[in-house]
Write a protein that holds these residues in place. Sequence first.
Motif, PDB file in Angstrom:
ATOM      1  N   ALA A 139      58.149 -32.663 -46.545  1.00 29.95           N
ATOM      2  CA  ALA A 139      58.295 -32.916 -45.454  1.00 29.95           C
ATOM      3  C   ALA A 139      57.821 -31.666 -43.983  1.00 29.95           C
ATOM      4  O   ALA A 139      57.517 -32.345 -43.053  1.00 29.95           O
ATOM      5  CB  ALA A 139      59.637 -33.687 -45.107  1.00 29.95           C
ATOM      6  N   TYR A 140      58.575 -30.866 -43.943  1.00 31.11           N
ATOM      7  CA  TYR A 140      58.199 -30.309 -43.018  1.00 31.11           C
ATOM      8  C   TYR A 140      56.744 -29.873 -42.147  1.00 31.11           C
ATOM      9  O   TYR A 140      56.303 -30.236 -41.296  1.00 31.11           O
ATOM     10  CB  TYR A 140      58.683 -28.649 -42.918  1.00 31.11           C
ATOM     11  CG  TYR A 140      58.731 -28.023 -41.182  1.00 31.11           C
ATOM     12  CD1 TYR A 140      58.716 -28.139 -40.406  1.00 31.11           C
ATOM     13  CD2 TYR A 140      57.513 -26.874 -42.666  1.00 31.11           C
ATOM     14  CE1 TYR A 140      58.719 -27.054 -39.909  1.00 31.11           C
ATOM     15  CE2 TYR A 140      57.545 -25.706 -41.033  1.00 31.11           C
ATOM     16  CZ  TYR A 140      57.886 -26.148 -39.527  1.00 31.11           C
ATOM     17  OH  TYR A 140      57.262 -25.482 -38.434  1.00 31.11           O
ATOM     18  N   LEU A 141      55.917 -29.082 -43.896  1.00 25.72           N
ATOM     19  CA  LEU A 141      54.562 -29.297 -43.540  1.00 25.72           C
ATOM     20  C   LEU A 141      53.727 -30.273 -42.971  1.00 25.72           C
ATOM     21  O   LEU A 141      52.745 -30.680 -42.285  1.00 25.72           O
ATOM     22  CB  LEU A 141      54.348 -28.756 -44.648  1.00 25.72           C
ATOM     23  CG  LEU A 141      54.908 -27.396 -45.708  1.00 25.72           C
ATOM     24  CD1 LEU A 141      54.009 -26.881 -46.402  1.00 25.72           C
ATOM     25  CD2 LEU A 141      53.940 -26.576 -44.018  1.00 25.72           C
ATOM     26  N   SER A 142      54.082 -31.173 -43.042  1.00 24.76           N
ATOM     27  CA  SER A 142      53.485 -32.691 -42.469  1.00 24.76           C
ATOM     28  C   SER A 142      53.916 -32.939 -41.186  1.00 24.76           C
ATOM     29  O   SER A 142      53.329 -33.495 -40.758  1.00 24.76           O
ATOM     30  CB  SER A 142      53.734 -34.081 -43.165  1.00 24.76           C
ATOM     31  OG  SER A 142      55.146 -33.779 -42.942  1.00 24.76           O
ATOM     32  N   ILE A 143      55.087 -31.967 -40.837  1.00 25.97           N
ATOM     33  CA  ILE A 143      55.210 -32.618 -38.966  1.00 25.97           C
ATOM     34  C   ILE A 143      55.106 -31.408 -38.282  1.00 25.97           C
ATOM     35  O   ILE A 143      55.849 -31.496 -37.201  1.00 25.97           O
ATOM     36  CB  ILE A 143      56.387 -33.599 -38.874  1.00 25.97           C
ATOM     37  CG1 ILE A 143      57.728 -33.239 -39.761  1.00 25.97           C
ATOM     38  CG2 ILE A 143      55.991 -34.464 -39.165  1.00 25.97           C
ATOM     39  CD1 ILE A 143      58.208 -32.159 -39.141  1.00 25.97           C
ATOM     40  N   ALA A 144      55.027 -29.942 -38.904  1.00 24.21           N
ATOM     41  CA  ALA A 144      54.827 -28.494 -38.500  1.00 24.21           C
ATOM     42  C   ALA A 144      54.668 -28.774 -37.146  1.00 24.21           C
ATOM     43  O   ALA A 144      54.946 -28.493 -36.028  1.00 24.21           O
ATOM     44  CB  ALA A 144      55.229 -27.454 -39.241  1.00 24.21           C
ATOM     45  N   ARG A 145      53.566 -29.068 -36.631  1.00 25.70           N
ATOM     46  CA  ARG A 145      52.804 -28.887 -35.977  1.00 25.70           C
ATOM     47  C   ARG A 145      52.771 -29.738 -34.163  1.00 25.70           C
ATOM     48  O   ARG A 145      52.832 -29.991 -33.372  1.00 25.70           O
ATOM     49  CB  ARG A 145      51.211 -29.493 -36.229  1.00 25.70           C
ATOM     50  CG  ARG A 145      50.297 -28.370 -36.212  1.00 25.70           C
ATOM     51  CD  ARG A 145      48.826 -28.528 -36.784  1.00 25.70           C
ATOM     52  NE  ARG A 145      48.258 -28.106 -38.102  1.00 25.70           N
ATOM     53  CZ  ARG A 145      48.229 -26.381 -38.472  1.00 25.70           C
ATOM     54  NH1 ARG A 145      48.710 -25.618 -37.663  1.00 25.70           N
ATOM     55  NH2 ARG A 145      47.616 -26.433 -38.988  1.00 25.70           N
ATOM     56  N   SER A 146      54.192 -31.156 -34.754  1.00 28.68           N
ATOM     57  CA  SER A 146      55.196 -31.971 -33.357  1.00 28.68           C
ATOM     58  C   SER A 146      55.524 -31.175 -33.416  1.00 28.68           C
ATOM     59  O   SER A 146      56.858 -31.253 -32.610  1.00 28.68           O
ATOM     60  CB  SER A 146      54.902 -32.562 -34.116  1.00 28.68           C
ATOM     61  OG  SER A 146      54.127 -33.237 -34.982  1.00 28.68           O
ATOM     62  N   CYS A 147      56.549 -29.298 -34.160  1.00 30.43           N
ATOM     63  CA  CYS A 147      57.628 -29.277 -33.304  1.00 30.43           C
ATOM     64  C   CYS A 147      57.464 -27.481 -32.729  1.00 30.43           C
ATOM     65  O   CYS A 147      57.692 -26.484 -33.127  1.00 30.43           O
ATOM     66  CB  CYS A 147      58.351 -28.657 -34.604  1.00 30.43           C
ATOM     67  SG  CYS A 147      58.435 -30.049 -35.540  1.00 30.43           S
ATOM     68  N   PRO A 148      56.498 -27.216 -31.034  1.00 32.51           N
ATOM     69  CA  PRO A 148      56.577 -26.373 -30.559  1.00 32.51           C
ATOM     70  C   PRO A 148      58.018 -25.470 -30.538  1.00 32.51           C
ATOM     71  O   PRO A 148      57.655 -24.314 -29.480  1.00 32.51           O
ATOM     72  CB  PRO A 148      55.783 -26.751 -29.106  1.00 32.51           C
ATOM     73  CG  PRO A 148      56.410 -28.070 -29.034  1.00 32.51           C
ATOM     74  CD  PRO A 148      57.035 -28.978 -30.534  1.00 32.51           C
ATOM     75  N   HIS A 149      59.002 -26.437 -29.890  1.00 25.53           N
ATOM     76  CA  HIS A 149      60.234 -25.087 -29.660  1.00 25.53           C
ATOM     77  C   HIS A 149      60.601 -23.904 -30.893  1.00 25.53           C
ATOM     78  O   HIS A 149      61.481 -23.394 -31.566  1.00 25.53           O
ATOM     79  CB  HIS A 149      61.403 -25.947 -29.469  1.00 25.53           C
ATOM     80  CG  HIS A 149      61.104 -26.700 -28.425  1.00 25.53           C
ATOM     81  ND1 HIS A 149      61.080 -26.390 -27.178  1.00 25.53           N
ATOM     82  CD2 HIS A 149      61.005 -28.142 -28.047  1.00 25.53           C
ATOM     83  CE1 HIS A 149      61.168 -26.643 -26.563  1.00 25.53           C
ATOM     84  NE2 HIS A 149      60.568 -28.337 -26.917  1.00 25.53           N
ATOM     85  N   LEU A 150      59.982 -24.434 -32.417  1.00 25.05           N
ATOM     86  CA  LEU A 150      59.939 -23.501 -33.721  1.00 25.05           C
ATOM     87  C   LEU A 150      59.354 -22.759 -33.520  1.00 25.05           C
ATOM     88  O   LEU A 150      58.391 -22.959 -33.866  1.00 25.05           O
ATOM     89  CB  LEU A 150      59.668 -25.289 -34.980  1.00 25.05           C
ATOM     90  CG  LEU A 150      61.119 -24.597 -36.046  1.00 25.05           C
ATOM     91  CD1 LEU A 150      61.314 -24.940 -36.709  1.00 25.05           C
ATOM     92  CD2 LEU A 150      60.646 -23.754 -37.357  1.00 25.05           C
TER      93      LEU A 150
END
Length: 557
Positions: A139-150
Amino acid sequence: MAADSVDHYSTLYRNFRWEVPLYFNIAEACCRRWASETKRTAIYHEDSAGNTSRLSYAGLSKAANQLSHLLQLQGVQRGDVVACIMPQRPETAITIMACLQMGAIVMPLSFLFGPEALEYRLQHSEAKALILDSSGLDAYLSIARSCPHLQTLITVDCPHAPADFPHLEWANYLPQMPVDFEMIQTRATDPAILIYTSGTTGAPKGALIPHSAIIGNLTGFVASQNWFPKKKDVFWSPADWAWTGGLMDALLPSLYFGQPIVGYQGRFTAETAFYLLEKYKITNTFLFPTALKMMMKAEPAPREKYKLKLRAIMSAGEAVGDAVFHWCEQALNVIPNEMFGQTEMNYIVGNSHQQWPARPGSMGRPYPGHQVAVIDDDGKPVGAGVTGEVAMHRFDIHGHPDPVFFLGYWKNDSATRDKFSGDWCRTGDLAYADVDGYLWYQGRADDMFKAAGYRIGPSEIENCLVKHPAVANTAVVPKPDKERGNLVKAYVVLSPGYKASDKLILELQKHVKGKLAPYEYPKEIEFIDALPMTTTGKVQRRVLRLQEQERFKQKRT
């Protein structure tokens, strides 16, 4: 002496006073102060494959210290948010303690979250680091690029994580860290935990919980668990440690008292429940009514088959009901104590049958230290027998601040203000109080509801459904169900060019399943030409909810 002949409530409630220190940290109270007792067990862990392990308080403290160092090396500072996606396993507790003792804010996230639910929470919280195991990796890998703060990803038992994806494997890095860590001094009122709650309108809200909240939980926890702890007490609950129920009603209070808790990594079944209860000699538990119903049906007479040490059951999420209440009393020899609370102010009302009578179907009475009332629309308490909204005062009956309160909603001051009417904090739940002070639940003041113990916010599901091209508009409501309390049902208005069919129902259900948590997908979908609307264009979910209630009544007659 029969339980219903004992009533010490008035004395307990009137005489109780809070003692909250100025400086307080959950990690110190739930971990460090027990660490010198090397043989004291913190967690018994078992997974569905039968693998077992034991973590002592000394081991918990050592690993938390090492993780604190690793997080600091990655730039995590006091006040930063660290997210965690893991089930009931030792690393979850280690992560929580590590974050709290360094002054960071821990944000537990359910491993059941789909990409969309996960993405919103990671973005909105501006989490700096994420710790997860294989249950949350895809689930995280599919949206990782949308979380710039992380900035940092720490993986636990993730051998299949992409090699080109930056991450730190727990087992490789933690052993290299120092085993001693100087705890950051925190005030009791400093932020500790961020938990997002679903609402009926808008996006989920992040409730920011202070360190003092665990102290505020204790009167209800101790009372509902029949004066926990006693010698050889062992706790277990299937409630996810990412939710308030699992975290604040099971894991943290068990650790606060230095007692062992069982963490089971696998699906809940009645058979598994009885297996764990017997194997680990569990004495205290928190079980949703749905779980108790499953256990009742699977084993009408469990003590004839299992050697049980169970002495206390707390249940919450929905009404237990007469049948389950009496099964617990007769088949388990334990009278269940119902409890009511919410993330923003948890464990505030309930029963403690050894100290005051437990009335089947009642939410109970306000626990000592909490000033709870039923109020009207103007924020004024109403009389006995009058239905209103359950609310809790900022101060107890002696004028002292109640430590259980949340600090506010994360980056949402207006929602925080709307939660209060003066010093009364509204729960959104309707009830009436009888002449003896027992509260009787009457439903939600808004459109939120519980299904199988899970808190369901219609807006998140509706927003997900509307993103499907076939859906022009939709409304999600509870459909009464004998087993689960409620099912998630969606009324759907189709877009031009689409026709209702069983195939489309399955497609829409799959659409929601892939984006949100499994328990959020609509178990039933009904196509409708138009939704009932107000003159101002708002969907009248209440009309649909009442329609489902009427249909349920007709089926039963």
